[in-house]
Design a protein around this motif. Structure first.
Motif, PDB file in Angstrom:
ATOM      1  N   ASN A 165       0.970  -1.362  -0.079  1.00 42.67           N
ATOM      2  CA  ASN A 165      -0.098   0.112   0.060  1.00 42.67           C
ATOM      3  C   ASN A 165       0.874   1.187   0.250  1.00 42.67           C
ATOM      4  O   ASN A 165       0.525   2.306  -0.710  1.00 42.67           O
ATOM      5  CB  ASN A 165      -1.046   0.031   1.230  1.00 42.67           C
ATOM      6  CG  ASN A 165      -2.035  -1.135   1.087  1.00 42.67           C
ATOM      7  OD1 ASN A 165      -2.340  -1.247   0.069  1.00 42.67           O
ATOM      8  ND2 ASN A 165      -2.700  -1.246   2.341  1.00 42.67           N
ATOM      9  N   GLN A 166       1.821   1.399   0.645  1.00 45.72           N
ATOM     10  CA  GLN A 166       2.874   2.459   1.040  1.00 45.72           C
ATOM     11  C   GLN A 166       3.609   2.514  -0.686  1.00 45.72           C
ATOM     12  O   GLN A 166       3.628   3.658  -0.960  1.00 45.72           O
ATOM     13  CB  GLN A 166       3.747   2.227   2.162  1.00 45.72           C
ATOM     14  CG  GLN A 166       3.203   2.216   3.273  1.00 45.72           C
ATOM     15  CD  GLN A 166       4.077   2.031   4.782  1.00 45.72           C
ATOM     16  OE1 GLN A 166       5.555   2.203   4.141  1.00 45.72           O
ATOM     17  NE2 GLN A 166       3.647   1.446   5.542  1.00 45.72           N
ATOM     18  N   ILE A 186       2.316   1.796  -3.233  1.00 45.97           N
ATOM     19  CA  ILE A 186       1.347   2.339  -4.487  1.00 45.97           C
ATOM     20  C   ILE A 186       0.990   3.615  -4.209  1.00 45.97           C
ATOM     21  O   ILE A 186       1.080   4.431  -5.149  1.00 45.97           O
ATOM     22  CB  ILE A 186       0.051   1.705  -4.221  1.00 45.97           C
ATOM     23  CG1 ILE A 186       0.163   0.139  -4.872  1.00 45.97           C
ATOM     24  CG2 ILE A 186      -0.954   2.517  -4.950  1.00 45.97           C
ATOM     25  CD1 ILE A 186      -0.929  -0.734  -4.485  1.00 45.97           C
ATOM     26  N   GLU A 187       1.008   4.314  -2.897  1.00 41.51           N
ATOM     27  CA  GLU A 187       0.691   5.758  -2.636  1.00 41.51           C
ATOM     28  C   GLU A 187       2.025   6.531  -2.713  1.00 41.51           C
ATOM     29  O   GLU A 187       2.070   7.573  -3.697  1.00 41.51           O
ATOM     30  CB  GLU A 187       0.818   5.769  -1.135  1.00 41.51           C
ATOM     31  CG  GLU A 187      -0.674   5.317  -0.611  1.00 41.51           C
ATOM     32  CD  GLU A 187      -0.895   5.435   1.007  1.00 41.51           C
ATOM     33  OE1 GLU A 187       0.146   6.407   1.536  1.00 41.51           O
ATOM     34  OE2 GLU A 187      -1.689   4.662   1.542  1.00 41.51           O
ATOM     35  N   SER A 188       3.365   5.870  -2.630  1.00 37.65           N
ATOM     36  CA  SER A 188       4.480   6.685  -2.938  1.00 37.65           C
ATOM     37  C   SER A 188       4.800   6.750  -4.480  1.00 37.65           C
ATOM     38  O   SER A 188       5.399   7.741  -4.995  1.00 37.65           O
ATOM     39  CB  SER A 188       5.717   5.903  -2.432  1.00 37.65           C
ATOM     40  OG  SER A 188       6.053   4.887  -3.048  1.00 37.65           O
ATOM     41  N   LEU A 246       2.508   6.916  -6.770  1.00 35.41           N
ATOM     42  CA  LEU A 246       1.525   8.154  -7.175  1.00 35.41           C
ATOM     43  C   LEU A 246       2.047   9.489  -6.825  1.00 35.41           C
ATOM     44  O   LEU A 246       2.087  10.406  -7.741  1.00 35.41           O
ATOM     45  CB  LEU A 246       0.094   7.804  -6.684  1.00 35.41           C
ATOM     46  CG  LEU A 246      -0.811   6.820  -7.459  1.00 35.41           C
ATOM     47  CD1 LEU A 246      -2.003   6.708  -6.531  1.00 35.41           C
ATOM     48  CD2 LEU A 246      -0.946   7.233  -8.651  1.00 35.41           C
ATOM     49  N   ARG A 247       2.271   9.373  -5.449  1.00 31.12           N
ATOM     50  CA  ARG A 247       2.998  10.914  -4.836  1.00 31.12           C
ATOM     51  C   ARG A 247       4.180  11.411  -5.626  1.00 31.12           C
ATOM     52  O   ARG A 247       4.279  12.338  -6.113  1.00 31.12           O
ATOM     53  CB  ARG A 247       3.352  10.497  -3.669  1.00 31.12           C
ATOM     54  CG  ARG A 247       3.645  11.861  -2.712  1.00 31.12           C
ATOM     55  CD  ARG A 247       3.758  11.687  -1.304  1.00 31.12           C
ATOM     56  NE  ARG A 247       4.508  10.509  -0.875  1.00 31.12           N
ATOM     57  CZ  ARG A 247       4.074   9.499  -0.373  1.00 31.12           C
ATOM     58  NH1 ARG A 247       2.578   9.348  -0.275  1.00 31.12           N
ATOM     59  NH2 ARG A 247       4.826   8.451  -0.034  1.00 31.12           N
ATOM     60  N   GLU A 272       0.921  12.186  -9.092  1.00 32.86           N
ATOM     61  CA  GLU A 272      -0.313  11.341  -9.549  1.00 32.86           C
ATOM     62  C   GLU A 272      -0.529  11.412 -11.035  1.00 32.86           C
ATOM     63  O   GLU A 272      -1.670  11.068 -11.400  1.00 32.86           O
ATOM     64  CB  GLU A 272      -1.685  12.231  -8.920  1.00 32.86           C
ATOM     65  CG  GLU A 272      -1.591  12.082  -7.571  1.00 32.86           C
ATOM     66  CD  GLU A 272      -2.849  12.452  -6.895  1.00 32.86           C
ATOM     67  OE1 GLU A 272      -3.947  12.423  -7.504  1.00 32.86           O
ATOM     68  OE2 GLU A 272      -2.746  12.627  -5.437  1.00 32.86           O
ATOM     69  N   ARG A 291      -6.025   2.409   3.934  1.00 35.83           N
ATOM     70  CA  ARG A 291      -4.780   2.680   2.909  1.00 35.83           C
ATOM     71  C   ARG A 291      -4.920   1.938   1.662  1.00 35.83           C
ATOM     72  O   ARG A 291      -4.102   2.348   0.779  1.00 35.83           O
ATOM     73  CB  ARG A 291      -3.510   2.923   3.579  1.00 35.83           C
ATOM     74  CG  ARG A 291      -3.320   3.972   4.582  1.00 35.83           C
ATOM     75  CD  ARG A 291      -1.918   4.086   4.960  1.00 35.83           C
ATOM     76  NE  ARG A 291      -1.407   3.029   5.768  1.00 35.83           N
ATOM     77  CZ  ARG A 291      -1.386   2.726   6.858  1.00 35.83           C
ATOM     78  NH1 ARG A 291      -1.895   3.723   7.980  1.00 35.83           N
ATOM     79  NH2 ARG A 291      -0.938   1.704   7.542  1.00 35.83           N
ATOM     80  N   GLU A 292      -5.650   0.704   1.716  1.00 36.16           N
ATOM     81  CA  GLU A 292      -5.483  -0.225   0.517  1.00 36.16           C
ATOM     82  C   GLU A 292      -6.295   0.331  -0.622  1.00 36.16           C
ATOM     83  O   GLU A 292      -7.113   1.182  -0.670  1.00 36.16           O
ATOM     84  CB  GLU A 292      -6.215  -1.369   0.979  1.00 36.16           C
ATOM     85  CG  GLU A 292      -6.096  -2.375  -0.121  1.00 36.16           C
ATOM     86  CD  GLU A 292      -6.822  -3.680   0.230  1.00 36.16           C
ATOM     87  OE1 GLU A 292      -6.645  -4.845  -0.579  1.00 36.16           O
ATOM     88  OE2 GLU A 292      -7.366  -3.895   1.182  1.00 36.16           O
ATOM     89  N   SER A 293      -5.706   0.237  -1.691  1.00 40.65           N
ATOM     90  CA  SER A 293      -6.196   0.461  -2.987  1.00 40.65           C
ATOM     91  C   SER A 293      -7.913   0.369  -3.067  1.00 40.65           C
ATOM     92  O   SER A 293      -8.311  -0.860  -2.834  1.00 40.65           O
ATOM     93  CB  SER A 293      -5.406   0.225  -4.388  1.00 40.65           C
ATOM     94  OG  SER A 293      -4.240   0.427  -4.252  1.00 40.65           O
TER      95      SER A 293
END
Length: 152
Positions: free
Chosen positions: A82-83, A85-87, A89-90, A94, A134-136
């Motif tokens: 999850n982290q 995936i977030e990173s 995009l960040r 995005e 936090r999961e997609s």
């Protein structure tokens, strides 16, 4: 050398050869079937394909999947994915998702991982619930429905 000595020597050589073959096969088998501890270590690999392979091997056996250490390892893995995936995009503002960066198979792997973890998750544990938050987003996932129901 006498006839009897040749026979004993030949038998000894064959016995040593058979023993060596058995040892080699045993080592080959353990290399093909790593232990749970080895698979848990592979969950921390830098390569997502190695993590996915270890996850698939751990989750394919119900007895192994019921092991608390395996469950904790998979929960931690989901959190780290999850982290990532977030990173991703960040870092791309995005513009680039994980599917574009790692391929569609990565998304499928993370989706399956989420479903597996959901099957043993403790919804009364705030840490575990935060991992699912936090999961997609997956509209077909039961975990979103459960999360919504626990908050209602």
């Amino acid at each position: 050398m006498y006839f009897g000595q040749k026979s004993i020597t030949r038998t000894a050589v064959m016995t040593v050869g058979i023993f060596a073959a058995v040892v080699c096969l045993g080592q080959q088998k353990s290399a093909n079937n790593p232990s749970s501890a080895e698979l848990l270590a592979q969950l921390r690999s830098d390569q997502w394909t190695a993590r996915a392979k270890a996850y698939l091997q751990l989750s394919s056996d119900a007895k192994t999947l019921n092991n608390v250490q395996v469950q904790e390892g998979l929960l931690d893995l989901l959190d780290r994915e999850n982290q990532l995936i977030e990173s991703t995009l960040r870092d791309s503002h995005e513009q680039v998702g994980v599917s574009a960066k790692y391929g569609e198979d990565y998304g499928e792997y993370v989706g399956e991982l989420g479903e597996t973890v959901d099957s043993f998750a403790n919804w009364n544990d705030a840490h575990q619930v935060c991992i699912f938050v936090r999961e997609s987003y997956d509209p077909e996932s039961n975990s979103r429905l459960r999360l919504w129901l626990t908050q209602a």
